[in-house]
Enzyme design. Structure first.
Site, PDB file in Angstrom:
ATOM      1  N   LYS A 166     126.070  15.511  26.327  1.00 41.37           N
ATOM      2  CA  LYS A 166     126.766  16.743  26.588  1.00 41.37           C
ATOM      3  C   LYS A 166     127.745  17.221  25.305  1.00 41.37           C
ATOM      4  CE  LYS A 166     126.469  16.783  31.464  1.00 41.37           C
ATOM      5  NZ  LYS A 166     127.320  17.001  32.683  1.00 41.37           N
ATOM      6  N   LYS A 168     120.788  20.713  36.284  1.00 38.59           N
ATOM      7  CA  LYS A 168     121.230  22.100  36.748  1.00 38.59           C
ATOM      8  C   LYS A 168     121.666  23.177  35.802  1.00 38.59           C
ATOM      9  CE  LYS A 168     124.532  20.023  39.732  1.00 38.59           C
ATOM     10  NZ  LYS A 168     125.459  19.111  38.870  1.00 38.59           N
ATOM     11  N   LYS A 225     115.982  14.609  31.344  1.00 42.36           N
ATOM     12  CA  LYS A 225     115.959  14.740  32.930  1.00 42.36           C
ATOM     13  C   LYS A 225     116.321  16.304  33.416  1.00 42.36           C
ATOM     14  CE  LYS A 225     121.001  14.292  34.117  1.00 42.36           C
ATOM     15  NZ  LYS A 225     121.725  14.136  35.148  1.00 42.36           N
TER      16      LYS A 225
HETATM   17  N1  AQP Z   1     117.050  14.779  37.242  1.00 45.15           N
HETATM   18  C1  AQP Z   1     117.627  13.985  38.033  1.00 45.15           C
HETATM   19  N2  AQP Z   1     116.991  12.926  38.923  1.00 45.15           N
HETATM   20  C2  AQP Z   1     117.651  12.198  39.885  1.00 45.15           C
HETATM   21  N3  AQP Z   1     118.949  12.117  40.058  1.00 45.15           N
HETATM   22  C3  AQP Z   1     119.655  13.211  39.607  1.00 45.15           C
HETATM   23  N4  AQP Z   1     120.929  13.575  39.644  1.00 45.15           N
HETATM   24  C4  AQP Z   1     121.038  14.407  38.770  1.00 45.15           C
HETATM   25  N5  AQP Z   1     119.974  14.996  38.002  1.00 45.15           N
HETATM   26  C5  AQP Z   1     118.832  14.161  38.573  1.00 45.15           C
HETATM   27  C6  AQP Z   1     121.779  12.891  40.371  1.00 45.15           C
HETATM   28  O1  AQP Z   1     122.431  13.924  41.221  1.00 45.15           O
HETATM   29  C7  AQP Z   1     123.615  13.370  41.391  1.00 45.15           C
HETATM   30  C8  AQP Z   1     124.677  14.633  41.029  1.00 45.15           C
HETATM   31  O2  AQP Z   1     124.808  14.696  39.728  1.00 45.15           O
HETATM   32  P1  AQP Z   1     126.191  15.464  39.011  1.00 45.15           P
HETATM   33  O3  AQP Z   1     126.009  16.900  39.699  1.00 45.15           O
HETATM   34  O4  AQP Z   1     127.279  14.789  39.308  1.00 45.15           O
HETATM   35  O5  AQP Z   1     125.932  15.340  37.503  1.00 45.15           O
HETATM   36  P2  AQP Z   1     124.476  15.183  36.707  1.00 45.15           P
HETATM   37  O6  AQP Z   1     123.898  13.694  36.772  1.00 45.15           O
HETATM   38  O7  AQP Z   1     125.182  15.532  35.262  1.00 45.15           O
HETATM   39  O8  AQP Z   1     123.485  16.238  37.306  1.00 45.15           O
HETATM   40  P3  AQP Z   1     122.771  17.529  36.679  1.00 45.15           P
HETATM   41  O9  AQP Z   1     122.244  18.209  37.566  1.00 45.15           O
HETATM   42  O10 AQP Z   1     122.385  17.055  35.339  1.00 45.15           O
HETATM   43  O11 AQP Z   1     124.110  18.291  36.402  1.00 45.15           O
HETATM   44  P4  AQP Z   1     124.754  18.919  34.908  1.00 45.15           P
HETATM   45  O12 AQP Z   1     123.586  19.715  34.399  1.00 45.15           O
HETATM   46  O13 AQP Z   1     126.066  19.745  35.241  1.00 45.15           O
HETATM   47  O14 AQP Z   1     125.081  17.710  33.991  1.00 45.15           O
HETATM   48  C9  AQP Z   1     124.071  12.193  40.764  1.00 45.15           C
HETATM   49  O15 AQP Z   1     123.826  11.176  41.482  1.00 45.15           O
HETATM   50  C10 AQP Z   1     122.781  12.383  39.594  1.00 45.15           C
HETATM   51  O16 AQP Z   1     122.410  10.900  39.265  1.00 45.15           O
END
Ligand code: AQP
Length: 329
Positions: A111, A195, A192
């Site tokens: 990030k 969002k 991965k």
């Molecule tokens: N691609 C993914 N596959 C499986 N699990 C996922 N998670 C996120 N992306 C995937 C799981 O969703 C939960 C919430 O995640 P988060 O919002 O706390 O943070 P993150 O992992 O950083 O999710 P994002 O979607 O990638 O958000 P941004 O883009 O804001 O960083 C966690 O349990 C995560 O494992």
């Protein structure tokens, strides 16, 4: 009853990766565990957020929890910022965390990559995440594979606290799905699905219109071999689509391979698109009902009260162990 804690950041619209990696397990675990499911808004601000968007996304994530089947009578659903003990324990645990540990976190590296200035909050994020979990002395933490490293740090911090100040924290276990623990981007299977990825073609959002979902899946990248076989190392793109199919249709990978044996990718992708659209439609209907009814506000209020009862007790105990003078009641 074992305790379960997890959360999702309101840092954008939720993707099918968030659902498969996390929410699907929240729904399963609520029946036999005492569950706390948060919208982690304090984490979301570790990268810049537009205030109006943050408000909207926070309510949206809470409504999606309910729409996905988390029952507010079984699990506490709340906003992290409604329980101030998270921030306070976060600080206490930050003082126990080593710089080297934070520097090794791959999410921080990803990030912060290429940015001129990076907020300190992004760096200490894992200590706050540890506080989220340890505040409830959670036994199990359902997360996607990408959060494994943060959870390992939480376990280390719990152990460090226990050996320095006396045994108090439960050392939590990760609860990670075997297939679909990491749903990858539709346009680049080395990343991965996230969002906050600006390329809309990389994601399937839970609130995407079904027509958009069909288009995104039909355009999803695949290899040129045209054999529907699960092999995440050599065939990451099709394996990723198979994971999505497996989770949304509740069928095994072996059954998918058998069904599409001898067929090209076209029929598989077409069925997958229909499957995902059919899976998402009732979720969206329920989501809009929840938003219209306003029930989300009552759920969040009740959830925060339930969470605070536990959080306050833990924080007082932690402070007592650490040598703080507690105020008279
Ligand atoms: N691609 C993914 N596959 C499986 N699990 C996922 N998670 C996120 N992306 C995937 C799981 O969703 C939960 C919430 O995640 P988060 O919002 O706390 O943070 P993150 O992992 O950083 O999710 P994002 O979607 O990638 O958000 P941004 O883009 O804001 O960083 C966690 O349990 C995560 O494992």
């Amino acid at each position: 009853m074992k305790r379960v804690l997890s959360g999702i950041q309101p840092s954008g619209q939720l993707t099918i990766g968030n659902y498969i990696g996390a929410m699907q397990n929240f729904v399963k675990l609520q029946h036999e565990h005492q569950c706390f499911f948060m919208v982690v808004d304090l984490h979301a601000i570790t990268v810049p957020q537009d205030p109006a968007a943050l408000r909207e996304q926070s309510e949206s994530v809470a409504a999606l929890y309910i729409a996905a089947g988390i029952d507010p009578n079984k699990a506490a659903i709340f906003l992290q910022s409604h329980v101030p003990q998270h921030a306070e324990l976060g600080w206490l645990l930050t003082t126990l965390t080593y710089m080297g540990e934070l520097e090794r976190m791959t999410q921080f590296k990803d990030k912060s990559e290429g940015k001129d200035s990076v907020g300190a909050g992004l760096f200490v994020y894992p200590s706050l995440m540890a506080a989220d979990i340890l505040l409830y002395n959670a036994d199990l933490v359902p997360v996607g594979d990408d959060q494994k490293q943060h959870l390992e740090l939480t376990r280390d911090l719990a152990g460090r606290f226990n050996s320095r100040y006396g045994n108090y924290f439960t050392v939590p276990q990760p609860f990670i799905p075997e297939v679909g623990a990491r749903i990858m981007s539709l346009d680049d299977a080395s990343k991965k699905m996230s969002k906050s990825n600006a390329n809309a073609g990389s994601n399937i959002f839970l609130l995407d219109d079904p027509a958009v979902i069909r288009k995104k899946i039909s355009r999803a990248k695949t290899d040129s071999e045209a054999i529907v076989k699960y092999d995440p190392i050599h065939k990451p793109e099709i394996s990723n689509l198979m994971s999505i199919y497996s989770h949304t249709a509740n069928v095994s990978i072996a059954d998918i391979e058998a069904k599409y044996e001898g067929q090209m990718y076209g029929p598989f992708k077409k069925d997958l698109a229909e499957q995902v659209a059919a899976f998402i439609e009732p979720l969206q209907t329920r989501y809009h009902e929840v938003r219209r009814s306003g029930e989300v506000y009552d759920v969040l209020q009740k959830g925060a009260q339930q969470a605070q009862e536990v959080a306050e007790l833990t924080l007082n105990e932690v402070k007592r162990h650490m040598g703080f003078v507690l105020p008279r009641r």
